[in-house]
Design a protein around this motif. Structure first.
Motif, short mmCIF file in Angstrom:
data_model
loop_
_atom_site.label_atom_id
_atom_site.label_comp_id
_atom_site.label_asym_id
_atom_site.label_seq_id
_atom_site.Cartn_x
_atom_site.Cartn_y
_atom_site.Cartn_z
N VAL A 1 0.82 -1.21 0.00
CA VAL A 1 0.00 0.00 0.00
C VAL A 1 0.86 1.27 0.00
O VAL A 1 0.57 2.22 -0.72
N GLY A 2 1.92 1.27 0.79
CA GLY A 2 2.76 2.46 0.85
C GLY A 2 3.27 2.85 -0.53
O GLY A 2 3.19 4.01 -0.95
N LEU A 3 3.74 1.84 -1.29
CA LEU A 3 4.22 2.11 -2.64
C LEU A 3 3.07 2.49 -3.56
O LEU A 3 3.21 3.35 -4.44
N ALA A 4 1.93 1.83 -3.36
CA ALA A 4 0.77 2.09 -4.22
C ALA A 4 0.34 3.56 -4.10
O ALA A 4 0.00 4.20 -5.10
N VAL A 5 0.39 4.08 -2.88
CA VAL A 5 0.01 5.49 -2.68
C VAL A 5 0.96 6.40 -3.44
O VAL A 5 0.54 7.34 -4.13
N ILE A 6 2.24 6.08 -3.37
CA ILE A 6 3.22 6.88 -4.12
C ILE A 6 2.95 6.74 -5.62
O ILE A 6 2.99 7.72 -6.37
N GLY A 7 2.61 5.50 -6.02
CA GLY A 7 2.24 5.28 -7.43
C GLY A 7 1.06 6.14 -7.82
O GLY A 7 1.02 6.71 -8.91
N GLY A 8 0.08 6.25 -6.92
CA GLY A 8 -1.08 7.11 -7.18
C GLY A 8 -0.64 8.55 -7.40
O GLY A 8 -1.11 9.23 -8.32
N GLY A 9 0.28 9.01 -6.54
CA GLY A 9 0.77 10.38 -6.69
C GLY A 9 1.47 10.58 -8.02
O GLY A 9 1.22 11.57 -8.73
N LEU A 10 2.31 9.61 -8.39
CA LEU A 10 3.05 9.74 -9.66
C LEU A 10 2.09 9.73 -10.84
O LEU A 10 2.23 10.50 -11.80
N MET A 11 1.10 8.82 -10.77
CA MET A 11 0.15 8.73 -11.88
C MET A 11 -0.63 10.03 -12.02
O MET A 11 -0.86 10.53 -13.12
N SER A 12 -1.06 10.58 -10.88
CA SER A 12 -1.78 11.86 -10.91
C SER A 12 -0.91 12.95 -11.50
O SER A 12 -1.38 13.77 -12.30
N ALA A 13 0.35 12.95 -11.10
CA ALA A 13 1.27 13.97 -11.62
C ALA A 13 1.39 13.84 -13.13
O ALA A 13 1.25 14.82 -13.88
N ALA A 14 1.60 12.61 -13.60
CA ALA A 14 1.83 12.41 -15.02
C ALA A 14 0.57 12.59 -15.84
O ALA A 14 0.51 13.39 -16.78
N LEU A 15 -0.48 11.86 -15.44
CA LEU A 15 -1.71 11.89 -16.23
C LEU A 15 -2.39 13.26 -16.12
O LEU A 15 -2.88 13.81 -17.11
N GLY A 16 -2.40 13.81 -14.90
CA GLY A 16 -3.02 15.12 -14.71
C GLY A 16 -2.36 16.17 -15.59
O GLY A 16 -3.02 16.95 -16.28
N THR A 17 -1.04 16.16 -15.60
CA THR A 17 -0.32 17.15 -16.40
C THR A 17 -0.56 16.93 -17.89
O THR A 17 -0.77 17.88 -18.64
N LEU A 18 -0.58 15.65 -18.27
CA LEU A 18 -0.82 15.35 -19.67
C LEU A 18 -2.21 15.83 -20.10
O LEU A 18 -2.38 16.45 -21.15
N LEU A 19 -3.21 15.57 -19.25
CA LEU A 19 -4.58 15.94 -19.61
C LEU A 19 -4.75 17.46 -19.69
O LEU A 19 -5.48 17.97 -20.54
N ILE A 20 -4.07 18.16 -18.79
CA ILE A 20 -4.27 19.61 -18.73
C ILE A 20 -3.42 20.32 -19.77
O ILE A 20 -3.71 21.45 -20.16
N SER A 21 -2.38 19.63 -20.28
CA SER A 21 -1.41 20.34 -21.13
C SER A 21 -2.02 21.00 -22.38
O SER A 21 -1.56 22.06 -22.77
N PRO A 22 -3.07 20.42 -23.00
CA PRO A 22 -3.61 21.13 -24.16
C PRO A 22 -4.13 22.52 -23.82
O PRO A 22 -4.22 23.38 -24.69
N SER A 23 -4.48 22.74 -22.55
CA SER A 23 -5.06 24.05 -22.22
C SER A 23 -4.02 25.00 -21.66
O SER A 23 -4.37 26.06 -21.15
N PHE A 24 -2.75 24.65 -21.77
CA PHE A 24 -1.72 25.56 -21.25
C PHE A 24 -1.75 26.91 -21.93
O PHE A 24 -1.31 27.91 -21.39
N ARG A 25 -2.22 26.96 -23.18
CA ARG A 25 -2.18 28.27 -23.84
C ARG A 25 -3.38 29.14 -23.50
O ARG A 25 -3.50 30.25 -23.97
N LEU A 26 -4.28 28.61 -22.67
CA LEU A 26 -5.44 29.40 -22.29
C LEU A 26 -5.09 30.30 -21.11
O LEU A 26 -4.11 30.10 -20.42
N ARG A 27 -6.00 31.28 -20.90
CA ARG A 27 -5.76 32.22 -19.82
C ARG A 27 -7.01 32.39 -18.98
O ARG A 27 -8.11 32.15 -19.44
N GLY A 28 -6.81 32.86 -17.77
CA GLY A 28 -7.88 33.36 -16.92
C GLY A 28 -9.06 32.42 -16.80
O GLY A 28 -8.92 31.25 -16.46
N HIS A 29 -10.25 32.93 -17.11
CA HIS A 29 -11.47 32.16 -16.94
C HIS A 29 -11.47 30.91 -17.81
O HIS A 29 -12.09 29.91 -17.46
#
Ligand SMILES: Nc1ncnc2c1ncn2[C@@H]1O[C@H](COP(=O)(O)OP(=O)(O)OP(=O)(O)O)[C@@H](O)[C@H]1O
Ligand SMILES: [Mg+2]
Lengths: 607, 246
Positions: free
Chosen positions: A385-413
């Protein structure tokens, strides 16, 4: 088996309903450059006023429509006058946050008044269907189409031939110039909020009749759909909003025809993300047109942060660390564990929204990714479980960033809209990807937290574990803010054009912020999964995203200590005052509104 | 000495303006006599446009007084100030780009309710600006810069103002249009409208102005009758900008 014509008719009818919401959003955006997140709440209010009129007062249909339009318009006027007008000279993020707060308050008031249980809203129209070509059409379809067309016509006449309509058009093209012609912008704002609310309210009533059911979940859905349609049509573009709505209705209807009902929203949000990425000004804006979002002025309230001496922080940390040795109740520990988990999420959001200026409204998706990853790793792959939680963090970091990256050129609202949509998409993918996520059934039997082979079952061990993780994340984030990287983040937030001219790569820095923030949120979600032992696609929802945002604003955007203080305050105070669960969201909404109005820099100040 | 000077139409006195921490005006005092053309000269970022915004109530001064026809404008909103009789031709014209030329001109009469007289005034504008006749139903955003300037001036006149404030009305125009604009300003003025204009091009502005002020980083460094200033060597230095002149 329905025919394609049926799906087309259905798509156009639903599109008509969306149009009533989206046109209001477009009018408001045109005049105020504001995305009104409370629009769905007015739609909800309209549906319930319609219910009172039909079921309790037995009003005839035409009168019902008038009553709903008038009552909703009054709500709109009140929102404009007391919720938004006082914020006119505030920082740019303030009105957006205010409409979110207003929407929470309105939704909760409706829920408290009418209970969260769904109700039937009969249309009083005869239940017949006429054959049209290969499909059928009913009286309610015709009513909706009729209301849509009539509203469009009235709006056209208003904008084209009335003096106030001219003022609305002039103000939405150039607010300052309109004022110099003698246009009173407050009256224009009033007019558009009144009209938008009347249309939105009627729309809610019609939808209630269409499905013969109303409930409080309608609100967020309506806001989301209206925003999608409006952005697809081009923010602030009234005819564009109508076309965007019809298009959205059709896309959804055909999507449902091919893939099934649970995919409806997925298509809506995918359409939104595609349009935002490829044509952020909408399908009909000329390519040269400047982005409608104002580019100058401070985004978050500047302030001098409260300096807390190091010894005080150390003392506070020590007190919380030794707390379980004292005879505190299980209930207190439980509450603080929740605060530490929320604190991790808040750390993540305060970095992304505060330090980096990307106000995310979909942060709960990062929790969900972390939670599912950690749960599945430990359950199906038997990862400790301890490693799995870290895995969850890494996956969130990677997948979250990947998913949000198309909107990096957007601003504000626009960032807020995109993150909201991405959050919804994550939750819809979890719902529909049954082979991995077990779909609506959810994941049960998630093993408890454990560390180096020892299960953490006792409340104090869970308390220590979550507290320690949060403190480590906070220390890392504190280091980050003081570093060169942290200064670059803030430089981009304060003036991205200048930062770019300075040679900073915006994409790289935004990615770094989301990677760090995604990790913290993912770890929080992972720990939560093992605490709850059961999660499904609704465990981590928009309400939590907004709660996290309130925490972050309460503490002071960008402020690490503030994020934790805010989390303890928002989780702890309702417990201290024994506030019943159903009133909590209401309180959070009110807190958000009061903060935005009276202390936008939060308790400890923005950094 | 002040006893028999007629009361000015517009007066700014002791105005101090700030954007956040940065001070833009230092104890600014300007008067516009009735029926006169007054010009404010100054280099880039000297605070000229901000002076216009102060008059129109778009920016509030931290201290000082602004009076129009003897009554204070401080605390009034922009629409209220416009209704007192001040029309404006903003910097870069600021037309309503997606509205037609006719609609733009009529927006100038927004504060009026006498429909018939407004229609007559529209006709009068077409004699004053004959070129706009064929463009009435065209999108304002599609006009050339010079044509847009004509629309902006017609729009300002439609409110039947007692005073017009103009921010760099000749900026970016071809020499032909510059002459036309200056001539029109003189015509407007002869019909009884006082004019306060902001300009960078001193030699042009001094041709038509009665009085002029020279602004340098927020301070009035020179003022007087236009005829006297025209020959003053310091004017050329001043309007070329602050630092080089020193
Ligand atoms: N909204 C604003 N916020 C902050 N500073 C401003 C704002 N508007 C103008 N300024 C600053 O105030 C100073 C004066 O500006 P202003 O526009 O009045 O100058 P100007 O004389 O009209 O210049 P120009 O000849 O370039 O039009 C400039 O330094 C400008 O950067
Ligand atoms: Mg200027």
């Amino acid at each position: 088996m329905s025919s394609w014509l049926d799906y087309t008719i259905n798509g156009l009818i639903v599109g008509n309903v969306y149009a009533l919401v989206a046109v209001g959003l477009a009018l408001i955006f045109g005049v105020s450059r504001l995305i009104n997140f409370a629009q769905g709440s007015i739609y909800l209010v309209g549906a319930y006023i319609g219910w009172v009129a039909v079921v309790q007062l037995h009003t005839p249909l035409p009168l019902t429509i008038i009553v709903v339009a008038a009552a909703a318009a009054v709500v709109g006027l009140i929102i404009e006058r007391f919720g938004l007008r006082p914020l006119q000279n505030s920082v740019r993020i303030a009105p957006l946050l205010a409409t979110i707060g207003i929407s929470f308050v309105l939704d909760q008031l409706v829920m408290l008044t009418f209970s969260p249980n769904p109700r039937a809203l009969p249309s009083q129209l005869p239940d017949v269907r006429f054959q049209v070509g290969g499909g059928t059409i009913g009286p309610l379809d015709l009513l909706i189409a009729g209301v849509g067309l009539t509203s469009a016509l009235l709006l056209f006449v208003f904008l084209r031939y009335s003096k106030l309509g001219w003022a609305v058009r002039a103000a939405s093209q150039d607010r300052d110039a309109a004022m110099q012609m003698g246009v009173d912008v407050n009256r224009v704002n009033q007019a558009v909020f009144g009209i938008a609310a009347a249309l939105g309210g009627v729309s809610g009533m019609l939808v209630g009749m269409y499905y013969n059911q109303i409930d409080t979940a309608m609100s967020l859905q309506a806001t989301l759909k209206g925003v999608v349609a409006e952005v697809v049509g081009g923010a602030g573009n009234v005819p564009g909003a109508v076309i965007g709505s019809l298009l959205l209705g059709l896309v959804e209807s055909y999507g449902v025809a091919v893939f099934g009902t649970s995919y409806r929203n997925l298509f809506a949000f995918l359409l939104l993300v595609v349009v935002l990425v490829l044509r952020p000004n909408g399908l009909f804006a000329s390519a040269r047109q400047a982005p409608p979002e104002p580019l100058t002025g401070t985004f978050i309230a500047p302030s001098r942060p409260v300096r807390i001496p190091r010894w005080a922080l150390l003392a506070a940390a020590a007190i919380f660390a030794v707390l379980p040795f004292f005879p505190v109740s299980f209930y207190v520990l439980q509450t603080l564990i929740n605060a530490w988990l929320l604190g991790m999420l808040a750390l993540s959001l305060t970095l992304v929204a505060g330090t980096m200026g990307q106000v995310s409204l979909g942060h709960a998706a990062l929790l969900a990714i972390g939670a599912y990853t950690s749960a599945l790793l430990s359950l199906t792959l038997s990862v400790p479980v301890g490693l799995a939680v870290i895995g969850g963090g890494l996956m969130s970091a990677a997948l979250g960033t990947l998913l949000i990256s198309p909107s990096f050129r957007l601003r504000g609202h626009y960032v807020s809209i995109a993150t909201l949509a991405i959050g919804e998409i994550v939750s819809l993918v979890i719902l529909n990807w049954e082979s991995v996520t077990r779909g609506p059934i959810g994941i049960s039997g998630i093993p408890p937290l454990s560390l180096f082979g020892y299960d953490l079952i006792s409340p104090s061990s869970i308390y220590w574990f979550s507290f320690a993780v949060m403190v480590v994340l906070a220390l890392l984030q504190g280091r980050l803010l003081g570093s060169h990287l942290g200064r670059s983040f803030r430089a981009i937030r304060d003036d991205d054009i200048a930062a770019r001219a300075y040679g900073l790569s915006l994409n790289r820095y935004k990615s770094l912020a989301f990677i760090f923030g995604g990790f913290a949120a993912g770890v929080s979600g992972g720990i939560a999964a093992h605490l709850y032992s059961y999660i499904n696609h609704e465990t981590f929802n928009t309400q939590q995203s907004i709660l996290a945002l309130t925490v972050v604003i309460l503490g002071g955007l960008g402020n690490v200590v503030g994020a934790i203080v805010g989390a303890v305050a928002l989780v702890g105070l309702p417990e201290v005052f024994r506030i019943a669960a159903e009133y909590r969201i209401l309180i959070y909404g009110i807190v958000l509104l009061l903060l935005v109005r009276f202390r936008p820099q939060g308790l400890l100040g923005t950094i | 000495m002040t006893a028999n000077v007629p009361e000015p139409l517009l007066a700014l006195s002791g105005v101090n303006t700030f954007y956040g921490q940065a001070q833009v005006h230092f104890d600014l005092s300007i008067t516009v006599a009735r029926g006169h053309i007054v010009c404010l000269l100054g280099g880039n970022a000297s605070g000229k446009s901000t002076t216009m915004k102060i008059i129109l109530g778009l920016v509030k001064p931290r201290s000082g007084e602004v009076t129009f026809d003897g009554a204070s404008l401080i605390g009034l909103s922009t629409p209220q100030i416009v209704r007192r009789g001040i029309a404006s031709v903003p910097e870069a014209r600021r037309l309503f780009a997606d509205m037609s030329v006719r609609e733009n001109i009529l927006m100038g009469a927004f504060v009026r309710n006498d429909r018939d007289a407004v229609a007559q005034d529209l006709d009068r504008m077409l004699t004053l600006f004959p070129k706009l006749g064929q463009r009435l139903s065209q999108r304002a955003g599609s006009l050339s810069g010079g044509e847009q300037q004509m629309v902006a001036m017609a729009r300002a006149l439609m409110s039947r103002p007692r005073m017009i404030v103009m921010d760099e009305p000749t900026m970016g125009l071809s020499p032909l249009y510059v002459d036309r604009v200056l001539e029109l300003i003189r015509t407007i003025n002869q019909e009884g409208v006082s004019v306060f204009m902001v300009e960078q091009n001193a030699s042009l502005a001094l041709e038509i102005a009665h009085e002029a002020y020279v602004l340098q980083t927020g301070k009035i460094v020179l003022s007087g009758p236009a005829r006297a200033l025209k020959d003053d060597p310091r004017v050329r230095d001043a309007y070329l900008g602050g630092s080089e002149a020193a």
